[in-house]
Design a protein around this motif. Structure first.
Motif, PDB file in Angstrom:
ATOM      1  N   GLY A  51      -7.008   8.864  -5.418  1.00  0.00           N
ATOM      2  CA  GLY A  51      -5.757   8.705  -6.194  1.00  0.00           C
ATOM      3  C   GLY A  51      -4.726   9.682  -5.931  1.00  0.00           C
ATOM      4  N   ALA A  52      -4.913  10.778  -4.896  1.00  0.00           N
ATOM      5  CA  ALA A  52      -4.142  11.613  -4.702  1.00  0.00           C
ATOM      6  C   ALA A  52      -2.993  11.439  -3.760  1.00  0.00           C
ATOM      7  N   LEU A  53      -1.994  12.011  -3.671  1.00  0.00           N
ATOM      8  CA  LEU A  53      -0.780  11.779  -2.956  1.00  0.00           C
ATOM      9  C   LEU A  53      -1.146  12.389  -1.682  1.00  0.00           C
ATOM     10  N   VAL A  54      -0.891  11.690  -0.386  1.00  0.00           N
ATOM     11  CA  VAL A  54      -1.304  12.227   0.939  1.00  0.00           C
ATOM     12  C   VAL A  54       0.393  12.434   1.491  1.00  0.00           C
ATOM     13  N   GLY A  55       0.497  13.560   1.849  1.00  0.00           N
ATOM     14  CA  GLY A  55       2.001  13.949   2.590  1.00  0.00           C
ATOM     15  C   GLY A  55       2.867  14.080   1.600  1.00  0.00           C
ATOM     16  N   GLU A  56       3.119  14.817   0.606  1.00  0.00           N
ATOM     17  CA  GLU A  56       4.114  15.023  -0.205  1.00  0.00           C
ATOM     18  C   GLU A  56       5.462  15.645   0.307  1.00  0.00           C
ATOM     19  N   GLY A  57       6.665  14.512   0.346  1.00  0.00           N
ATOM     20  CA  GLY A  57       7.708  14.926   1.183  1.00  0.00           C
ATOM     21  C   GLY A  57       7.840  14.570   2.708  1.00  0.00           C
ATOM     22  N   ASP A  58       6.499  14.092   3.254  1.00  0.00           N
ATOM     23  CA  ASP A  58       6.543  13.932   4.692  1.00  0.00           C
ATOM     24  C   ASP A  58       6.309  12.578   4.771  1.00  0.00           C
ATOM     25  N   ALA A  59       7.114  11.857   5.420  1.00  0.00           N
ATOM     26  CA  ALA A  59       7.593  10.296   5.709  1.00  0.00           C
ATOM     27  C   ALA A  59       6.236  10.196   6.753  1.00  0.00           C
ATOM     28  N   GLU A  60       6.419  10.848   7.719  1.00  0.00           N
ATOM     29  CA  GLU A  60       4.965  10.390   8.695  1.00  0.00           C
ATOM     30  C   GLU A  60       3.747  10.527   8.186  1.00  0.00           C
ATOM     31  N   ALA A  61       3.383  11.570   7.540  1.00  0.00           N
ATOM     32  CA  ALA A  61       2.269  11.693   6.872  1.00  0.00           C
ATOM     33  C   ALA A  61       1.637  10.635   5.768  1.00  0.00           C
ATOM     34  N   GLN A  62       2.713  10.301   4.987  1.00  0.00           N
ATOM     35  CA  GLN A  62       2.649   9.099   4.043  1.00  0.00           C
ATOM     36  C   GLN A  62       2.565   7.846   4.894  1.00  0.00           C
ATOM     37  N   ALA A  63       3.118   7.576   5.929  1.00  0.00           N
ATOM     38  CA  ALA A  63       3.083   6.413   6.736  1.00  0.00           C
ATOM     39  C   ALA A  63       1.666   6.289   7.391  1.00  0.00           C
ATOM     40  N   ARG A  64       1.057   7.275   7.644  1.00  0.00           N
ATOM     41  CA  ARG A  64      -0.251   7.282   8.525  1.00  0.00           C
ATOM     42  C   ARG A  64      -1.325   6.977   7.344  1.00  0.00           C
ATOM     43  N   GLN A  65      -1.079   7.474   6.129  1.00  0.00           N
ATOM     44  CA  GLN A  65      -2.063   7.211   4.934  1.00  0.00           C
ATOM     45  C   GLN A  65      -1.778   5.648   4.588  1.00  0.00           C
ATOM     46  N   VAL A  66      -0.619   5.246   4.581  1.00  0.00           N
ATOM     47  CA  VAL A  66      -0.351   3.663   4.289  1.00  0.00           C
ATOM     48  C   VAL A  66      -0.988   2.932   5.318  1.00  0.00           C
TER      49      VAL A  66
ATOM     50  N   THR B 270       6.174  -6.068   5.447  1.00  0.00           N
ATOM     51  CA  THR B 270       7.339  -5.797   4.636  1.00  0.00           C
ATOM     52  C   THR B 270       7.317  -4.172   4.498  1.00  0.00           C
ATOM     53  N   PHE B 271       8.277  -3.459   4.912  1.00  0.00           N
ATOM     54  CA  PHE B 271       8.397  -1.834   4.674  1.00  0.00           C
ATOM     55  C   PHE B 271       9.243  -1.764   3.259  1.00  0.00           C
ATOM     56  N   PHE B 272       9.115  -1.041   2.308  1.00  0.00           N
ATOM     57  CA  PHE B 272       9.952  -0.725   1.313  1.00  0.00           C
ATOM     58  C   PHE B 272      10.113   0.765   1.421  1.00  0.00           C
ATOM     59  N   VAL B 273      11.242   1.389   1.483  1.00  0.00           N
ATOM     60  CA  VAL B 273      11.442   2.646   1.839  1.00  0.00           C
ATOM     61  C   VAL B 273      12.453   3.038   0.733  1.00  0.00           C
ATOM     62  N   THR B 274      12.343   4.350   0.275  1.00  0.00           N
ATOM     63  CA  THR B 274      13.559   5.159  -0.703  1.00  0.00           C
ATOM     64  C   THR B 274      14.441   5.702   0.146  1.00  0.00           C
TER      65      THR B 274
ATOM     66  N   GLN C  74       0.872  -1.389  -0.014  1.00  0.00           N
ATOM     67  CA  GLN C  74       0.125   0.100   0.022  1.00  0.00           C
ATOM     68  C   GLN C  74       0.965   1.115   0.126  1.00  0.00           C
ATOM     69  N   ILE C  75       0.628   2.168  -0.643  1.00  0.00           N
ATOM     70  CA  ILE C  75       1.017   3.506  -0.815  1.00  0.00           C
ATOM     71  C   ILE C  75       0.046   4.661  -0.474  1.00  0.00           C
ATOM     72  N   ALA C  76       0.873   5.824  -0.365  1.00  0.00           N
ATOM     73  CA  ALA C  76       0.095   7.178   0.461  1.00  0.00           C
ATOM     74  C   ALA C  76      -0.666   7.609  -0.534  1.00  0.00           C
ATOM     75  N   LEU C  77      -1.774   7.023  -1.188  1.00  0.00           N
ATOM     76  CA  LEU C  77      -2.832   7.657  -2.188  1.00  0.00           C
ATOM     77  C   LEU C  77      -3.903   7.604  -1.241  1.00  0.00           C
ATOM     78  N   ASP C  78      -4.882   8.729  -1.476  1.00  0.00           N
ATOM     79  CA  ASP C  78      -6.316   8.625  -0.952  1.00  0.00           C
ATOM     80  C   ASP C  78      -7.117   8.128  -1.789  1.00  0.00           C
ATOM     81  N   ALA C  79      -8.388   7.861  -1.729  1.00  0.00           N
ATOM     82  CA  ALA C  79      -9.440   7.266  -2.483  1.00  0.00           C
ATOM     83  C   ALA C  79      -9.630   7.882  -3.664  1.00  0.00           C
TER      84      ALA C  79
ATOM     85  N   ARG D 116       6.108   5.613  -8.095  1.00  0.00           N
ATOM     86  CA  ARG D 116       6.032   7.070  -8.450  1.00  0.00           C
ATOM     87  C   ARG D 116       7.218   7.789  -7.632  1.00  0.00           C
ATOM     88  N   PRO D 117       7.714   8.646  -8.283  1.00  0.00           N
ATOM     89  CA  PRO D 117       8.784   9.255  -7.681  1.00  0.00           C
ATOM     90  C   PRO D 117       8.553  10.190  -6.489  1.00  0.00           C
ATOM     91  N   ASP D 118       7.395  10.493  -5.984  1.00  0.00           N
ATOM     92  CA  ASP D 118       6.794  11.322  -4.855  1.00  0.00           C
ATOM     93  C   ASP D 118       6.640  10.351  -3.942  1.00  0.00           C
TER      94      ASP D 118
END
Length: 132
Positions: free
Chosen positions: A42-57, A79-83, A35-40, A117-119
């Motif tokens: 398909g918009a990215l949640v938390g651009e550049g913010d790892a904690e916000a992305q993690a909450r969405q994930v 399994t956590f895949f991180v950049t 799962q990735i940090a997209l909302d229902a 996606r790169p973001d």
């Protein structure tokens, strides 16, 4: 009925930091795709913010688990895949809000060159066991 067993420190291994070395049990297997940090929408949640992305994930993981009749208490492996491995502390903050850290699942963390996606900063997959 599902019964998960957690073995945080088998003989001869060092203690894990926030994970169990071994988890086993009986029940129906549930596999949740990464799962990735997209909302229902398909918009990215938390651009550049790892904690916000993690909450969405983790919110997305929770929705997937619920679809199968499972909860985070049924998760046996993640399994956590991180950049960038340096974002693990931010992920752990979000993780600790949804998991019972007295009985954590088995976990792996892998730094990857890129995600779909790169973001995106992270992707998490989960395996669970639920009652028959």
């Amino acid at each position: 009925m599902t019964r998960l067993h957690h073995s945080p420190v088998p003989d001869g291994l060092a203690p894990g930091n926030g994970y169990s070395h071994v988890v086993w049990g009986t029940g129906r297997f549930v596999a949740v795709s990464g799962q990735i940090a997209l909302d229902a929408d398909g918009a990215l949640v938390g651009e550049g913010d790892a904690e916000a992305q993690a909450r969405q994930v983790f919110a997305n993981l929770g929705r997937c688990l619920a679809e199968a009749g499972a909860t985070f208490a049924d998760v046996m492996k993640m399994t956590f895949f991180v950049t960038d491995i340096a974002i693990l502390p931010a992920i752990r903050i979000a993780r600790d809000e949804v998991l019972d850290m007295a009985r954590p699942p088995a976990c792996s963390a892998v730094q990857v060159a890129a995600l779909a996606r790169p973001d995106l900063l992270l992707e998490i997959e989960a395996f669970a066991l639920i009652g028959e």
